[in-house]
Design a protein around this motif. Structure first.
Motif, PDB file in Angstrom:
ATOM      1  N   PHE A   6       0.481  -1.751   0.117  1.00 43.61           N
ATOM      2  CA  PHE A   6       0.029   0.000  -0.314  1.00 43.61           C
ATOM      3  C   PHE A   6       0.796   1.434  -0.667  1.00 43.61           C
ATOM      4  O   PHE A   6       0.834   1.811  -0.416  1.00 43.61           O
ATOM      5  CB  PHE A   6      -0.735   0.185   1.710  1.00 43.61           C
ATOM      6  N   ALA A  19      -5.380   8.331   0.298  1.00 41.44           N
ATOM      7  CA  ALA A  19      -5.917   7.486   1.495  1.00 41.44           C
ATOM      8  C   ALA A  19      -4.002   7.682   2.184  1.00 41.44           C
ATOM      9  O   ALA A  19      -3.158   6.777   1.128  1.00 41.44           O
ATOM     10  CB  ALA A  19      -6.397   6.377   1.898  1.00 41.44           C
ATOM     11  N   PRO A  22      -4.431   2.049   4.338  1.00 46.37           N
ATOM     12  CA  PRO A  22      -5.365   1.182   4.296  1.00 46.37           C
ATOM     13  C   PRO A  22      -6.649   1.379   5.384  1.00 46.37           C
ATOM     14  O   PRO A  22      -6.185   1.199   6.392  1.00 46.37           O
ATOM     15  CB  PRO A  22      -5.175  -0.249   4.137  1.00 46.37           C
ATOM     16  N   GLY A  46     -12.043  -0.085  -6.176  1.00 46.02           N
ATOM     17  CA  GLY A  46     -11.298   0.524  -5.776  1.00 46.02           C
ATOM     18  C   GLY A  46     -11.184  -0.132  -4.650  1.00 46.02           C
ATOM     19  O   GLY A  46     -10.516   0.043  -3.304  1.00 46.02           O
ATOM     20  N   GLY A  48      -8.209  -1.889  -3.641  1.00 51.41           N
ATOM     21  CA  GLY A  48      -6.142  -1.868  -3.223  1.00 51.41           C
ATOM     22  C   GLY A  48      -5.796  -3.489  -2.632  1.00 51.41           C
ATOM     23  O   GLY A  48      -5.855  -4.582  -3.291  1.00 51.41           O
ATOM     24  N   VAL A  51      -8.698  -5.296   1.998  1.00 53.73           N
ATOM     25  CA  VAL A  51      -9.102  -4.844   3.611  1.00 53.73           C
ATOM     26  C   VAL A  51     -10.391  -5.366   3.222  1.00 53.73           C
ATOM     27  O   VAL A  51     -11.817  -6.072   3.850  1.00 53.73           O
ATOM     28  CB  VAL A  51      -8.806  -3.323   3.947  1.00 53.73           C
ATOM     29  N   VAL A  69     -12.826  -4.301  -8.968  1.00 52.12           N
ATOM     30  CA  VAL A  69     -12.716  -3.843  -9.469  1.00 52.12           C
ATOM     31  C   VAL A  69     -11.354  -2.200  -8.720  1.00 52.12           C
ATOM     32  O   VAL A  69     -11.783  -2.382  -7.846  1.00 52.12           O
ATOM     33  CB  VAL A  69     -13.889  -2.631 -10.162  1.00 52.12           C
ATOM     34  N   GLU A  70     -10.071  -2.885  -9.809  1.00 53.89           N
ATOM     35  CA  GLU A  70      -9.606  -1.866  -9.053  1.00 53.89           C
ATOM     36  C   GLU A  70      -8.162  -1.513 -10.063  1.00 53.89           C
ATOM     37  O   GLU A  70      -8.243  -2.654 -11.301  1.00 53.89           O
ATOM     38  CB  GLU A  70      -8.053  -2.359  -8.028  1.00 53.89           C
ATOM     39  N   PHE A  75      -1.927  -4.117  -7.595  1.00 55.86           N
ATOM     40  CA  PHE A  75      -3.101  -4.361  -6.020  1.00 55.86           C
ATOM     41  C   PHE A  75      -4.071  -5.365  -6.989  1.00 55.86           C
ATOM     42  O   PHE A  75      -4.089  -6.427  -6.263  1.00 55.86           O
ATOM     43  CB  PHE A  75      -4.138  -2.692  -6.404  1.00 55.86           C
ATOM     44  N   MET A  91      -9.582  -2.100 -14.228  1.00 54.28           N
ATOM     45  CA  MET A  91     -10.256  -1.556 -14.761  1.00 54.28           C
ATOM     46  C   MET A  91     -10.299  -0.562 -14.304  1.00 54.28           C
ATOM     47  O   MET A  91     -10.139   0.038 -13.619  1.00 54.28           O
ATOM     48  CB  MET A  91     -11.167  -2.675 -16.003  1.00 54.28           C
ATOM     49  N   ASP A  92     -10.884   0.921 -15.493  1.00 54.06           N
ATOM     50  CA  ASP A  92     -11.318   1.965 -14.282  1.00 54.06           C
ATOM     51  C   ASP A  92     -12.784   1.783 -14.560  1.00 54.06           C
ATOM     52  O   ASP A  92     -13.521   1.159 -14.677  1.00 54.06           O
ATOM     53  CB  ASP A  92     -11.232   2.596 -15.200  1.00 54.06           C
ATOM     54  N   ALA A  93     -13.376   1.874 -12.642  1.00 53.63           N
ATOM     55  CA  ALA A  93     -14.342   1.966 -12.560  1.00 53.63           C
ATOM     56  C   ALA A  93     -15.414   2.897 -13.517  1.00 53.63           C
ATOM     57  O   ALA A  93     -16.772   2.744 -12.704  1.00 53.63           O
ATOM     58  CB  ALA A  93     -14.629   2.762 -11.238  1.00 53.63           C
ATOM     59  N   LEU A 111     -13.193   3.278  -3.584  1.00 51.59           N
ATOM     60  CA  LEU A 111     -12.436   4.850  -4.179  1.00 51.59           C
ATOM     61  C   LEU A 111     -12.242   6.307  -3.645  1.00 51.59           C
ATOM     62  O   LEU A 111     -12.848   6.570  -2.642  1.00 51.59           O
ATOM     63  CB  LEU A 111     -13.668   4.942  -5.171  1.00 51.59           C
ATOM     64  N   PRO A 112     -11.260   6.573  -3.344  1.00 53.11           N
ATOM     65  CA  PRO A 112     -11.511   8.326  -3.463  1.00 53.11           C
ATOM     66  C   PRO A 112     -12.234   9.605  -3.830  1.00 53.11           C
ATOM     67  O   PRO A 112     -12.097  10.494  -4.490  1.00 53.11           O
ATOM     68  CB  PRO A 112      -9.723   8.635  -3.222  1.00 53.11           C
ATOM     69  N   ILE A 116     -12.488  12.935  -7.310  1.00 51.53           N
ATOM     70  CA  ILE A 116     -12.355  12.598  -8.258  1.00 51.53           C
ATOM     71  C   ILE A 116     -13.074  13.525  -8.903  1.00 51.53           C
ATOM     72  O   ILE A 116     -14.243  13.872  -7.820  1.00 51.53           O
ATOM     73  CB  ILE A 116     -13.326  10.715  -8.656  1.00 51.53           C
ATOM     74  N   PHE A 141     -17.451   5.440   1.534  1.00 50.75           N
ATOM     75  CA  PHE A 141     -17.254   6.010   3.144  1.00 50.75           C
ATOM     76  C   PHE A 141     -16.321   7.341   2.536  1.00 50.75           C
ATOM     77  O   PHE A 141     -15.910   7.523   1.385  1.00 50.75           O
ATOM     78  CB  PHE A 141     -16.174   5.018   3.834  1.00 50.75           C
TER      79      PHE A 141
HETATM   80  C1  LIG Z   1      -8.185   4.672  -0.700  1.00 54.90           C
HETATM   81  S1  LIG Z   1      -7.474   3.162  -1.675  1.00 54.90           S
HETATM   82  C2  LIG Z   1      -8.805   2.101  -1.176  1.00 54.90           C
HETATM   83  C3  LIG Z   1      -8.088   0.589  -0.623  1.00 54.90           C
HETATM   84  C4  LIG Z   1      -8.959  -0.152  -0.062  1.00 54.90           C
HETATM   85  N1  LIG Z   1     -10.407  -0.217  -0.361  1.00 54.90           N
HETATM   86  C5  LIG Z   1      -9.335   0.603   1.656  1.00 54.90           C
HETATM   87  O1  LIG Z   1      -9.939   0.924   1.964  1.00 54.90           O
HETATM   88  O2  LIG Z   1      -8.740   0.565   2.106  1.00 54.90           O
HETATM   89  C6  LIG Z   1      -7.952   3.956  -3.027  1.00 54.90           C
HETATM   90  C7  LIG Z   1      -8.500   2.469  -4.524  1.00 54.90           C
HETATM   91  O3  LIG Z   1      -9.168   3.335  -5.600  1.00 54.90           O
HETATM   92  C8  LIG Z   1      -8.116   2.745  -6.980  1.00 54.90           C
HETATM   93  N2  LIG Z   1      -8.635   3.044  -7.884  1.00 54.90           N
HETATM   94  C9  LIG Z   1      -9.323   4.487  -7.681  1.00 54.90           C
HETATM   95  N3  LIG Z   1      -9.300   5.280  -8.888  1.00 54.90           N
HETATM   96  C10 LIG Z   1     -10.040   4.683  -9.623  1.00 54.90           C
HETATM   97  C11 LIG Z   1     -10.780   4.262 -10.683  1.00 54.90           C
HETATM   98  N4  LIG Z   1     -11.193   5.144 -11.476  1.00 54.90           N
HETATM   99  N5  LIG Z   1     -11.079   2.953 -11.155  1.00 54.90           N
HETATM  100  C12 LIG Z   1     -10.526   1.857 -10.318  1.00 54.90           C
HETATM  101  N6  LIG Z   1      -9.828   1.579  -8.775  1.00 54.90           N
HETATM  102  C13 LIG Z   1      -9.386   3.003  -8.652  1.00 54.90           C
HETATM  103  C14 LIG Z   1      -7.091   3.036  -6.426  1.00 54.90           C
HETATM  104  O4  LIG Z   1      -5.704   2.487  -6.848  1.00 54.90           O
HETATM  105  C15 LIG Z   1      -6.878   2.622  -5.104  1.00 54.90           C
HETATM  106  O5  LIG Z   1      -6.323   1.634  -4.936  1.00 54.90           O
END
Ligand SMILES: C[S@@+](CC[C@H](N)C(=O)[O-])C[C@H]1O[C@@H](n2cnc3c(N)ncnc32)[C@H](O)[C@@H]1O
Length: 183
Positions: A6, A19, A22, A46, A48, A51, A69-70, A75, A91-93, A111-112, A116, A141
């Motif tokens: 991470f 973030a 994790p 997303g 990661g 977890v 999806v990641e 990861f 892939m992209d979400a 996802l953050p 975005i 969250f």
């Molecule tokens: C803050 S981390 C969260 C990881 C884990 N879910 C956690 O809660 O600890 C955000 C994750 O979203 C993924 N991510 C960000 N934008 C994305 C997108 N458009 N499509 C897919 N994954 C994405 C990042 O690669 C990263 O693994």
């Protein structure tokens, strides 16, 4: 175990991870707490280091009913190794709505989202609700005081929400939200 992975990915891709650590096990449990026997299939976006994935499976979703999806390849490789019976999609979400999946009752997002850009947020949220059955739930969250989906995106997708219990034992403390379409 997955903390070094991470941290290394955070240094390389700070914008998409956004973030400082994790999610804690407590937050992951809250994120999976809406799952019931009638949820149907779940899509996690997303994921990661996995977890939240572990808690989704612990809540009773069969591995073959969970798609992950990641977009980060490192990861994804780790997720495929940890969860060989789940459908891990690199892939992209934003392309969620194009997935050939049926009976999806819930999308759980790590996802953050608020970092975005709004048009991308909109694509992700629209895709999630296009993918889900009627009454589907989108769980997300946030660390901040406001809902984790921009007001314009909530309005365009006709969303209502409720909050779950705030998780103080998380870095930083986080609030899980459940979004559904207005009825
Ligand atoms: C803050 S981390 C969260 C990881 C884990 N879910 C956690 O809660 O600890 C955000 C994750 O979203 C993924 N991510 C960000 N934008 C994305 C997108 N458009 N499509 C897919 N994954 C994405 C990042 O690669 C990263 O693994």
């Amino acid at each position: 175990m997955s903390l070094p992975l991470f941290m290394w990915q955070l240094i390389r891709h700070p914008k998409t991870i956004s973030a400082i650590a994790p999610s804690s096990q407590g937050l992951a449990r809250q994120m999976a707490s809406q799952i019931t026997g009638s949820t149907g299939k779940v899509v996690e976006i997303g994921a990661g280091t996995g977890v939240i994935t572990r808690q989704i499976l612990a809540a009773g979703i069969a591995p073959e009913d969970l798609s992950i999806v990641e977009m980060n390849p490192k990861f994804c490789a780790s997720l495929k190794a940890q969860f060989p019976d789940c459908n891990v999609l690199e892939m992209d979400a934003q392309a969620l709505g194009e997935l050939p999946l049926e009976n999806v009752g819930m999308v759980i997002s790590g996802l953050p989202l608020l970092s975005i850009p709004e048009p991308v947020q909109h694509n992700i949220i629209k895709g999630a609700f296009d993918l889900m059955v009627e009454g589907g739930k989108y769980v997300q969250f946030t660390y901040g005081p406001k809902p984790p989906i921009a007001p314009e995106v909530r309005e365009a997708n006709d969303l209502q929400w409720l909050t779950l219990k705030k998780v103080w034992l998380n870095l930083p403390p986080a609030m899980p939200y459940v979004f559904t379409k207005n009825t």
